[in-house]
Design an enzyme around this catalytic site. Sequence first.
Site, PDB file in Angstrom:
ATOM      1  N   LYS A 217       0.886  -1.218   0.052  1.00 17.02           N
ATOM      2  CA  LYS A 217      -0.006  -0.059   0.123  1.00 17.02           C
ATOM      3  C   LYS A 217       0.707   1.214  -0.027  1.00 17.02           C
ATOM      4  O   LYS A 217       0.248   2.382  -0.209  1.00 17.02           O
ATOM      5  CB  LYS A 217      -0.909   0.167   1.127  1.00 17.02           C
ATOM      6  CG  LYS A 217      -1.835  -1.196   1.383  1.00 17.02           C
ATOM      7  CD  LYS A 217      -3.105  -1.138   0.050  1.00 17.02           C
ATOM      8  CE  LYS A 217      -3.925  -2.001   0.187  1.00 17.02           C
ATOM      9  NZ  LYS A 217      -5.109  -1.976  -1.027  1.00 17.02           N
TER      10      LYS A 217
ATOM     11  N   SER B 276      -3.650 -11.901   4.412  1.00 18.31           N
ATOM     12  CA  SER B 276      -4.277 -11.777   2.943  1.00 18.31           C
ATOM     13  C   SER B 276      -3.128 -12.500   1.970  1.00 18.31           C
ATOM     14  O   SER B 276      -3.380 -13.032   0.997  1.00 18.31           O
ATOM     15  CB  SER B 276      -4.293 -10.460   2.395  1.00 18.31           C
ATOM     16  OG  SER B 276      -3.069  -9.719   2.437  1.00 18.31           O
TER      17      SER B 276
END
Length: 467
Positions: free
Chosen positions: A52, A283
């Site tokens: 991110k 994830s």
Amino acid sequence: MSLTAAPALSGPTSSLLDLIGKTPMVEVTKIDTGPCRLFLKLEAQNPGGSIKDRIALSMIAAAEAEGFLKPGGTIVEATAGNTGLALTLVGQAKGYKVLLVIPDKMSKEKIQHLRAMGADVRLTRSDVPHGHPEYYTDMAERLAQQIPGGFYVNQFANDANSLAHFQTTGPEIYEQMGGDLDAFVAGIGSGGTITGIARYLKSVGSTAEIILADPVGSTLAGIVNDGVPGPEGSYTVEGIGQNFVPDTADMSLIDRAYSIPDAEAIATVRELLLKEGVLAGSSSGTLIAAALRWCREQTEPKRVVTFVCDTGAKYLSKVYNDAWLADQGLGDQPLHGDLSDLISRKYARGDVITAGPDDTLDTAFKRMRGADVSQLPIIQDGRLVGILDESDLVHVMNTDEITRKERFAKPVSSAMTRDLDTVQVSESLDALIPLFDRDRVAIVLDGDAFVGLIARVDLINHLSLNR
């Protein structure tokens, strides 16, 4: 441009922001990948610890260029944690305040990390749907409108999100693989990663299959495979999966999807650490599990790329905590059909924090506080001889006319309860109710051997998982 076989050193830089991107890639060699070769792009190597960082840099730069974010402004975002960390890293480097709205299921490591970096963190409910006023995106948008100079980043509908991956991540993957890859696997959190990279790969003529890795309980895999949303449910992996299609996600770019249950994702990421030495987040387990499924279905050698999206250091209290997994019904311990099934922390396995009767009350209290428990079994020569809880400590602190230091120096034996409420492991759940009615914790024995403790929350959790 040729690539070096090993990572190349670069000179010092004056800003962490200069280190975003250009992450290394490693091949999986000790896990069964069928006839295929599986490569992991290590996005945890970004300075903020996740993929991110790329989109934070891109979205803030775009907001500045378009005049939405001005000096002294506040960056506001809804995030599962990693985007918040990245926005805080980039935002503070540029002199902005950061306010983040985070669902309450996120790991405490992420929340502590954000607050330590100076972000204003607002927790909200994770059990409400998109459109509810307490859903994290709805709350973030509302707060941004209320704050003078507030800018709602909205990674779910921000074109600079996917653009970051089109301009950086996609080209890096293509270059590192020498243009030779047969499949690319990613999830959808905000949608920018899979969209931006898929667009780049197609723009350079790659025929790589684009694979969506989706948690069971997310509706997105159904849209890809069947044209309709899949069944909605809860899941524990963080950062990917949705009950709506983010505006940033171009679903037409995706060729197929795999729905990965939590247990498979967590088993995969733990195997990755055990066999490959890579500490990855939850994830990443979903992504790698989907990539492994695709690999093992192939009949000829192919080359596949997916991510280690973030570091597993953010999930030590969850994914890598056996007791937490057992509490979630995700552990691999067998069920026995007795009260031991309610005990996630068993004495025989060394899971139970204990004290001895000759330990000081200070030692016992520090163990209770460190383990975040309200009572300690007291063990002597391998046998349970008492229990010490917070009320015992309070009683000693309030009644003795001695100094605080002397009170805490007293032995545990002077305060512990010897009259124990025990049940045998073979008894039914009904045996617990009278103990709970008296505000006691159930001490479970197998004959004379101590098995563990059962509190009210353990019973409630057991009934919730085994309806």
